[in-house]
Design a protein around this motif. Structure first.
Motif: not given
Length: 311
Positions: A253-270
């Motif tokens: 609950w504290a951090p200013e940024y908190q993004h959520h991602h998908t498996v497909a998105e992370l695989l694409h980055w790799f």
């Protein structure tokens, strides 16, 4: 003086030249950039928007050796028996739990974190072959392509641009080296909307006030009936240890940024970053009901987790 492990690895974050090291600072002989050494740690940044992490990791005692070893193996896909002799980068080391795991297993470890949590990490890893620095993961002052294993567990999504952090850290992996990343999973749209609205309130709270709410969340997390239902709607930790529950809830609950991602998105980055042999790592917990909730993106605080090998 800084450990030789670290002085040999340091590079200017601007021009990638080796840095000159004195007792008081590190300096680039080419572009003349200089950064202080404070309390025996090189400081390339201040806590900035990640100050909450410095607070929580220096404040709470949450390391548990057996649990940390199991979590490391699950979230990196790397057996502890593989670590001996490897040069490892813990990108976003926090309080150093997983740096400790790697060093105890025989690796040489450098841990980097944007926050003052590196102070706790150094203390936790005292006497081990591990060294730490405070730095922005988007501009790491380390030699590119110099690590056999690079991992980042639950960190990159707390920056304004997760992808930029991912790409920067990926550049640290040597050809044939392994790279493991764990990020928060994107949940159902109604969960995302609720979380975003609540965090718009909690991120503006003074830390002491938020911590009091997190203590109440930790108490709820100790009630089996509640933590199997309510915390699937509003995230609070159900860890067996009370101090961990407070810390984990504050972490959400504290951090200013908190993004959520998908498996497909992370695989694409790799793939774009030049990694092969990609493995989507399963969650630590098992059981048909848990897996069904997890695979339908209903489990708040769960992750997307991929291991790859650099070409």
């Amino acid at each position: 003086m800084l450990p030789t492990l670290l002085t040999d690895a340091l590079r200017c974050p601007h021009c990638v030249r080796a840095l000159d090291v004195t007792e008081a600072e590190v300096r680039c002989p080419v572009c003349n950039g200089a950064w202080p050494i404070q309390d025996g740690l090189p400081r390339f940044v201040h806590d900035q928007h990640l100050a909450s992490f410095g607070r929580q990791w220096n404040r709470y005692e949450v390391a548990h050796d057996d649990e940390d070893r199991a979590t490391f193996a699950a979230k990196t896909g790397v057996p502890l028996s593989d670590l001996r002799g490897l040069k490892v980068l813990d990108a976003g080391c926090g309080g150093g739990r997983y740096s400790k795991v790697c060093a105890q297993a025989g690796a040489t470890v450098i841990g980097a974190d944007h926050s003052s949590a590196v102070e706790k990490a150094r203390s936790l890893c005292a006497g081990l072959d591990a060294a730490f620095l405070q730095a922005d993961l988007k501009a790491l002052p380390l030699a590119p392509q110099s690590f056999d294993l690079v991992f980042s567990i639950g960190v990159m999504h707390h920056d304004a641009d997760t992808r930029m952090v991912f790409d920067s850290v990926a550049s640290m992996v040597k050809p044939g080296g392994r790279y493991a990343v764990w990020l928060y999973r994107r949940n159902q749209s109604w969960q995302e909307r609720l979380n975003t609205w609540l965090r718009s309130k909690t991120t503006r709270m003074p830390p002491d006030n938020l911590e009091r709410w997190c203590v109440w969340g930790a108490r709820l997390g100790g009630l089996p009936v509640v933590n199997r239902t309510l915390n699937k709607v509003i995230n609070f930790s159900a860890h067996p240890n009370f101090e961990n529950r407070v810390c984990d809830t504050f972490d959400w609950w504290a951090p200013e940024y908190q993004h959520h991602h998908t498996v497909a998105e992370l695989l694409h980055w790799f793939e774009v970053a030049g990694f092969t042999d990609l493995q989507v790592l399963p969650p630590e917990r098992t059981g048909p009901i848990y897996r069904r909730i997890y695979e339908n993106n209903l489990l708040i605080g769960s992750g997307v987790n991929v291991l790859g090998v650099r070409r």
